[in-house]
Design a protein around this motif. Sequence first.
Motif, PDB file in Angstrom:
ATOM      1  N   SER A 135       0.812  -1.220   0.000  1.00 57.47           N
ATOM      2  CA  SER A 135       0.000   0.000   0.000  1.00 57.47           C
ATOM      3  C   SER A 135       0.844   1.267   0.000  1.00 57.47           C
ATOM      4  CB  SER A 135      -0.930   0.010   1.220  1.00 57.47           C
ATOM      5  OG  SER A 135      -1.806  -1.097   1.196  1.00 57.47           O
TER       6      SER A 135
ATOM      7  N   LYS B  34       4.439   1.291  -1.057  1.00 57.50           N
ATOM      8  CA  LYS B  34       5.658   1.233  -1.857  1.00 57.50           C
ATOM      9  C   LYS B  34       5.595   2.210  -3.038  1.00 57.50           C
ATOM     10  CE  LYS B  34       4.474  -2.542  -5.071  1.00 57.50           C
ATOM     11  NZ  LYS B  34       4.905  -3.887  -5.522  1.00 57.50           N
ATOM     12  N   PRO B  35       6.766   2.622  -3.546  1.00 58.50           N
ATOM     13  CA  PRO B  35       6.802   3.520  -4.715  1.00 58.50           C
ATOM     14  C   PRO B  35       6.057   2.908  -5.896  1.00 58.50           C
ATOM     15  CG  PRO B  35       8.974   3.337  -3.702  1.00 58.50           C
ATOM     16  CD  PRO B  35       8.115   2.313  -3.031  1.00 58.50           C
ATOM     17  N   ALA B  36       5.498   3.767  -6.719  1.00 55.24           N
ATOM     18  CA  ALA B  36       4.719   3.290  -7.861  1.00 55.24           C
ATOM     19  C   ALA B  36       5.590   2.548  -8.867  1.00 55.24           C
ATOM     20  CB  ALA B  36       4.024   4.469  -8.541  1.00 55.24           C
ATOM     21  N   PHE B  37       6.888   2.869  -8.881  1.00 51.49           N
ATOM     22  CA  PHE B  37       7.777   2.250  -9.864  1.00 51.49           C
ATOM     23  C   PHE B  37       9.156   2.049  -9.266  1.00 51.49           C
ATOM     24  CE2 PHE B  37      11.024   2.953 -13.219  1.00 51.49           C
ATOM     25  CZ  PHE B  37      10.803   1.802 -13.959  1.00 51.49           C
TER      26      PHE B  37
ATOM     27  N   THR C 287      12.787   9.680  -4.508  1.00 53.92           N
ATOM     28  CA  THR C 287      12.525   8.573  -3.587  1.00 53.92           C
ATOM     29  C   THR C 287      13.857   8.099  -3.030  1.00 53.92           C
ATOM     30  OG1 THR C 287      10.561   7.837  -4.808  1.00 53.92           O
ATOM     31  CG2 THR C 287      11.592   6.239  -3.352  1.00 53.92           C
TER      32      THR C 287
END
Length: 270
Positions: free
Chosen positions: A213, A215-218, A252
């Motif tokens: 839920s 974590k980074p999107a990429f 990030t």
Amino acid sequence: MVTLSDAGCTGKNSSGADSATKDYVALDTAQTDSAENLIASTPMPKAADELFDDFIFNFAANKRLQCKRVHFPLPVYKNGKQVGTMDLHNWKMEHFFMRQDYYTLIFDNRKQMKLVKDTTVSNVVVEKIYFKTKTVKQYLFNRINGQWMLTSINYKPMYQNLNASFLKFYQRFAVDSAFQVQSMNSSVIFTGPDPDNDFGTITGEISPDQWPSFKPAFLPHGLIYNIIYGQKYTEGNQKIFVIQGIANGLETQMTFRRKGNRWKLVSFSY
């Protein structure tokens, strides 16, 4: 796989280049973004040579500048041994990370991160790390008479890299969601945007099961970059992995620590 065929400094497509100088996998194939177009159309100010980050963005976007800042004939090394040279006619435009909207950096600690803004740095290495072939292609830059110049290229196997243990771990971490959860510390410190304050952040702790839920999107994979601003890596127990946005300013940071023989994510922020 699609290999880009950019014209070289002479305006002709390169052919017959020394095989040792060819990339082991296809180059980035994303379209050139507006940031690259803007840089390419603007002459590089002299002040850009003071900070390597300012220089490399211009170098990667401006073909005319790039041709002037490669020290031809460019020595090419493999495992530290010279295997050939690259001349002006065989040089292909190197865009580095300009054809994607981010680049990555690896540090041992936060003190090393300050080198990014250090104008006294005179030797920098840009690494292209190919996970598929486990190869690292290093571009060595030196500041000569006040100007940054690309002075050599070196190919090395990934296992010889000073970040080899972490790179082996990250290669799997980036693509395996189950392994990501297994690689969480028992509690992970998370810092992110405050939903109630556009300019603020919030810090808390999450458990491994909450990672999907938050974590980074990429997570970059396949091919990543690293820039060595003179920092001396050690086979230490901490690595800070940074994903730095190019045009959007987003960043990030993920801090990993080695516990026993396993790397664990202990904190991250964006």
